[in-house]
Design an enzyme around this catalytic site. Structure first.
Site, PDB file in Angstrom:
ATOM      1  N   ASP A  21       0.557  -1.333   0.059  1.00  0.00           N
ATOM      2  CA  ASP A  21       0.163  -0.050   0.676  1.00  0.00           C
ATOM      3  C   ASP A  21       0.738   1.085   0.186  1.00  0.00           C
ATOM      4  O   ASP A  21       2.028   1.767   1.162  1.00  0.00           O
ATOM      5  CB  ASP A  21      -0.814   0.117   0.807  1.00  0.00           C
ATOM      6  CG  ASP A  21      -1.887   1.341   1.284  1.00  0.00           C
ATOM      7  OD1 ASP A  21      -1.677   2.032   0.465  1.00  0.00           O
ATOM      8  OD2 ASP A  21      -2.310   0.989   2.758  1.00  0.00           O
ATOM      9  N   ASN A  23      -0.653   4.997  -1.004  1.00  0.00           N
ATOM     10  CA  ASN A  23      -0.948   5.480   0.073  1.00  0.00           C
ATOM     11  C   ASN A  23      -2.171   5.870   1.457  1.00  0.00           C
ATOM     12  O   ASN A  23      -3.055   6.359   1.462  1.00  0.00           O
ATOM     13  CB  ASN A  23      -2.199   6.203  -1.508  1.00  0.00           C
ATOM     14  CG  ASN A  23      -3.265   4.996  -1.487  1.00  0.00           C
ATOM     15  OD1 ASN A  23      -2.684   4.146  -0.861  1.00  0.00           O
ATOM     16  ND2 ASN A  23      -4.239   5.526  -2.581  1.00  0.00           N
ATOM     17  N   ASP A  25      -4.408   3.809   2.474  1.00  0.00           N
ATOM     18  CA  ASP A  25      -5.784   3.584   2.600  1.00  0.00           C
ATOM     19  C   ASP A  25      -5.598   2.009   2.712  1.00  0.00           C
ATOM     20  O   ASP A  25      -6.861   1.335   3.405  1.00  0.00           O
ATOM     21  CB  ASP A  25      -6.658   3.421   1.570  1.00  0.00           C
ATOM     22  CG  ASP A  25      -5.989   2.279   0.014  1.00  0.00           C
ATOM     23  OD1 ASP A  25      -4.554   1.945   0.069  1.00  0.00           O
ATOM     24  OD2 ASP A  25      -6.757   2.844  -1.397  1.00  0.00           O
ATOM     25  N   ASP A  29      -1.301  -1.204  -3.815  1.00  0.00           N
ATOM     26  CA  ASP A  29      -1.509  -0.905  -5.403  1.00  0.00           C
ATOM     27  C   ASP A  29      -0.642  -0.429  -6.306  1.00  0.00           C
ATOM     28  O   ASP A  29       0.295  -0.679  -5.619  1.00  0.00           O
ATOM     29  CB  ASP A  29      -1.825   0.968  -4.980  1.00  0.00           C
ATOM     30  CG  ASP A  29      -1.205   1.600  -3.766  1.00  0.00           C
ATOM     31  OD1 ASP A  29       0.025   1.232  -4.514  1.00  0.00           O
ATOM     32  OD2 ASP A  29      -1.587   2.155  -3.309  1.00  0.00           O
ATOM     33  N   ASP A 207      -8.557 -15.816 -17.357  1.00  0.00           N
ATOM     34  CA  ASP A 207      -9.673 -16.183 -16.535  1.00  0.00           C
ATOM     35  C   ASP A 207     -10.890 -17.635 -16.481  1.00  0.00           C
ATOM     36  O   ASP A 207     -10.969 -17.077 -17.510  1.00  0.00           O
ATOM     37  CB  ASP A 207     -10.529 -15.375 -15.856  1.00  0.00           C
ATOM     38  CG  ASP A 207     -10.630 -15.640 -14.401  1.00  0.00           C
ATOM     39  OD1 ASP A 207     -10.444 -15.761 -13.182  1.00  0.00           O
ATOM     40  OD2 ASP A 207     -12.744 -15.240 -14.120  1.00  0.00           O
ATOM     41  N   GLU A 256      -6.227 -21.047 -17.888  1.00  0.00           N
ATOM     42  CA  GLU A 256      -6.723 -21.893 -17.245  1.00  0.00           C
ATOM     43  C   GLU A 256      -7.835 -22.955 -17.094  1.00  0.00           C
ATOM     44  O   GLU A 256      -8.792 -22.328 -18.194  1.00  0.00           O
ATOM     45  CB  GLU A 256      -7.094 -20.586 -15.868  1.00  0.00           C
ATOM     46  CG  GLU A 256      -8.016 -20.467 -15.441  1.00  0.00           C
ATOM     47  CD  GLU A 256      -8.633 -19.737 -14.042  1.00  0.00           C
ATOM     48  OE1 GLU A 256      -7.796 -20.308 -13.134  1.00  0.00           O
ATOM     49  OE2 GLU A 256     -10.039 -19.224 -13.979  1.00  0.00           O
ATOM     50  N   HIS A 334      -3.791 -17.293  -6.141  1.00  0.00           N
ATOM     51  CA  HIS A 334      -4.616 -16.771  -4.874  1.00  0.00           C
ATOM     52  C   HIS A 334      -5.707 -18.592  -4.890  1.00  0.00           C
ATOM     53  O   HIS A 334      -6.756 -16.743  -4.017  1.00  0.00           O
ATOM     54  CB  HIS A 334      -4.829 -16.148  -6.080  1.00  0.00           C
ATOM     55  CG  HIS A 334      -6.255 -15.814  -7.250  1.00  0.00           C
ATOM     56  ND1 HIS A 334      -5.340 -16.266  -7.898  1.00  0.00           N
ATOM     57  CD2 HIS A 334      -6.997 -15.430  -7.195  1.00  0.00           C
ATOM     58  CE1 HIS A 334      -6.409 -16.088  -9.010  1.00  0.00           C
ATOM     59  NE2 HIS A 334      -7.236 -16.162  -8.709  1.00  0.00           N
ATOM     60  N   ASP A 335      -6.345 -18.669  -5.227  1.00  0.00           N
ATOM     61  CA  ASP A 335      -7.108 -19.622  -5.410  1.00  0.00           C
ATOM     62  C   ASP A 335      -7.197 -20.594  -4.260  1.00  0.00           C
ATOM     63  O   ASP A 335      -8.240 -21.362  -3.567  1.00  0.00           O
ATOM     64  CB  ASP A 335      -8.009 -19.795  -6.168  1.00  0.00           C
ATOM     65  CG  ASP A 335      -8.658 -18.736  -7.339  1.00  0.00           C
ATOM     66  OD1 ASP A 335      -8.957 -17.971  -6.583  1.00  0.00           O
ATOM     67  OD2 ASP A 335      -8.395 -19.641  -8.603  1.00  0.00           O
TER      68      ASP A 335
HETATM   69  C1  NOJ Z   1     -10.420 -18.330 -11.516  1.00  0.00           C
HETATM   70  C2  NOJ Z   1     -10.141 -16.777 -11.023  1.00  0.00           C
HETATM   71  O1  NOJ Z   1      -8.649 -17.049 -10.204  1.00  0.00           O
HETATM   72  C3  NOJ Z   1     -11.149 -16.735  -9.746  1.00  0.00           C
HETATM   73  O2  NOJ Z   1     -10.553 -16.261  -7.922  1.00  0.00           O
HETATM   74  C4  NOJ Z   1     -12.547 -16.426  -9.828  1.00  0.00           C
HETATM   75  O3  NOJ Z   1     -12.635 -16.219  -8.864  1.00  0.00           O
HETATM   76  C5  NOJ Z   1     -13.164 -16.775 -10.495  1.00  0.00           C
HETATM   77  N1  NOJ Z   1     -11.984 -17.261 -11.977  1.00  0.00           N
HETATM   78  C6  NOJ Z   1     -14.192 -15.939 -11.189  1.00  0.00           C
HETATM   79  O4  NOJ Z   1     -13.290 -15.040 -11.979  1.00  0.00           O
END
Ligand code: NOJ
Length: 560
Positions: A21, A23, A25, A29, A207, A256, A334-335
């Site tokens: 971060d 700025n 908040d 960013d 995505d 993906e 990140h999933d």
């Molecule tokens: C795959 C992304 O990696 C995930 O984080 C997202 O929630 C879904 N696609 C929907 O865009």
């Protein structure tokens, strides 16, 4: 095929909201990223994939886009993006953006027009999305068109009173799916993609790319994934994007998709084909689910790690794409939860298992993606309250667990083990307030272990996980590990992760114990000439019979 830059790349997946971060908040960013560009040089990565930065109500942290052409004010301005591109390019770092083509936000102007029959553009935009009339039960009550379940846990249908229709959303209800059979819609998405290309972006991660087509006969099914995922026609759409937009502009792309057959894998990313350059697949990602658990079912229930499955999954992809395409290797994104908490041990064996996971992954061929924080062994979150979590998926699933009979504690533990938020907490730069991420309370709590696990501390220790990553990345480039030929050793062994990777410069041999207990390993290979290159306990010579400590891993090498 002429060698492409991405075959020699080491990609860093940057979760913008939680990186740095600038700025005050509490939200990461673009200026934060710019201020840290030297960090990537130091670590040895030369491409950064940045999570969605577009204008968004942030229902799904930016995967719900309300304006594709604007930068979210949480992250900065278009001028910041230009500055990042220019400064990164000066340092020879490529910038990859997340490209979301499957859905928009329900706050996108297209959907606002689509859902409102009185909107002046209703006619045009209604068909940009996927609508179905209600069904009625024997009492005349409205019911959903099908029982399909969304990837986030609830139904895929949401009722829209003004048109008396349901719209389809395979993720959250604030993310209506786009209709890829509509030519105008496709034209608009292509123009948008070209606009970002013209700005100077080097590539995209596309995505949800295997979800673009749906079964328009809407058969009944529960959860019905086969009706909205990997339907053959989606390849046509991807090829269209490739031929018209990506390839003519020499743009690198990673799609993906889960569970592709050989034929499909080649379609996605075969050298001769024109969909993507590489594919992010998920075969190795959830190799420890207890599929019998009825209370926190599916990925939410933790079982024993199936090491054979992990090895076989990577091997399957190496075999499928051999000579015909290029692999991506990564542990998680990140999933999924943090790999050290998921496949390693984030307490007693933090250091050893963090390094074991580094050796087992990063001496394999292919283009690696390292996920933000993995390089310092960041762990899952330690949250005590449901409202410490931020992810939309958490809240629908928590309600599901409760309905299935879970106690609050059981549900919370499942979230701490498996929720996507585990990988999304702020980066742990140092041990100052808020881990040096921000000087105000961050959008999502830092994990308390940042006092111990942080970059500043690891930089000073030449044997840290961070310095291990650095060293491996240097050798990856020097010895062209990406282009090597891998052979797993005793792939059916349930506890070990051993392989040889032969490159033109060297032969690397990784011997690793994936378990928390000691094991014996037999290596049916000619052990002479191998020298110990790195180890997570102490260096020792290679032998045919070895006794390995918990998570012990050793890398051997023959220089050619
Ligand atoms: C795959 C992304 O990696 C995930 O984080 C997202 O929630 C879904 N696609 C929907 O865009």
């Amino acid at each position: 095929m002429k060698r492409k830059w991405w075959q020699d790349a080491i990609i860093y997946q940057l979760y913008l909201r939680s990186f740095k971060d600038s700025n005050h908040d509490g939200i990461g960013d673009f200026q934060g990223v710019i201020s840290k560009l030297d960090y990537f040089k130091d670590l040895g990565v030369n491409a950064i994939w940045i999570s969605p930065h577009y204008e968004s109500p942030m229902d799904d942290n930016g995967y719900d886009i309300s304006d594709f052409y604007r930068v979210s004010k949480d992250y900065g301005t278009i001028e910041d993006v230009k500055e990042l591109l220019q400064k990164a390019h000066q340092l020879d770092i490529k910038i990859l953006f997340d490209l979301v083509l499957n859905h928009t936000s329900d706050e996108h102007s297209w959907f606002e027009a689509a859902k409102d029959p009185n909107h002046p553009n209703h006619q045009k935009y209604h068909d940009y999305y996927i609508w179905q009339p209600p069904k009625y039960d024997e009492h005349g009550n409205k019911v959903m068109p099908t029982q399909w379940r969304s990837w986030f846990g609830g139904p895929v249908w949401e009722y829209n009173e003004p048109t008396n229709e349901y719209y389809l959303h395979i993720f959250s209800k604030k993310m209506p799916d786009l209709n890829w059979r509509n030519e105008d819609m496709k034209r608009d998405l292509k123009a948008m993609t070209k606009w970002w290309i013209d700005l100077g972006v080097d590539g995209f991660r596309v995505d949800a790319s295997n979800h673009l087509e749906k079964d328009w006969t809407f058969p009944e099914g529960h959860p019905g994934y086969e009706y909205f995922s990997s339907i053959p026609k989606h390849h046509e759409y991807l090829e269209e994007m490739g031929v018209e937009v990506f390839y003519p502009n020499d743009i690198m792309t990673m799609g993906e998709a889960g569970g592709a057959s050989k034929e499909e894998a080649i379609k996605y990313c075969g050298f001769e084909n024109k969909e993507f350059d590489m594919l992010i697949q998920f075969g190795h990602c959830w190799a420890d689910c207890d599929w019998h658990n009825q209370i926190t079912p599916g990925k939410w229930a933790k079982g024993t790690i199936d090491v054979k499955h992990i090895k076989n999954s990577f091997n399957h992809w190496f075999e499928m794409l051999k000579g015909q395409g290029w692999n991506i290797i990564y542990w998680h994104n990140h999933d999924q939860p943090r790999v050290i908490s998921h496949y390693g041990n984030d307490s007693m064996y933090h250091d050893q298992s963090g390094k074991m996971l580094a050796y087992t992954l990063y001496f394999m061929p292919g283009t690696p993606i390292v996920y933000q924080g993995e390089e310092i062994g960041m762990t899952n979150v330690d949250y005590e309250n449901l409202d410490d979590f931020r992810d939309v998926e958490v809240f629908t699933e928590y309600d599901n667990f409760m309905k299935l009979g879970a106690s609050h504690e059981v549900a919370m533990q499942a979230l701490r083990d498996r929720a996507r938020d585990n990988a999304r907490s702020p980066f742990q730069w140092d041990d100052s307030l808020h881990a040096g991420f921000s000087n105000v309370t961050p959008w999502m709590n830092t994990v308390k272990n940042y006092h111990d696990i942080n970059l500043a501390k690891q930089k000073e220790d030449e044997h840290s996980i961070f310095n291990t990553y650095k060293k491996i990345f240097q050798y990856r480039k020097m010895d062209d590990i990406s282009s090597g030929t891998i052979t797993f050793i005793d792939i059916e062994n349930p506890d070990t992760y051993c392989y040889k990777n032969e490159t033109t410069h060297a032969i690397y041999l990784v011997v690793a114990n994936f378990r928390e207990r000691e094991i014996d390993v037999t290596l049916p290979i000619d052990v002479k000439d191998y020298e110990c290159f790195m180890s997570n306990y102490t260096d020792r010579p290679l032998m045919t019979q070895m006794h390995l400590k918990p998570y012990e891993a050793i890398v051997y090498k023959i220089k050619k």
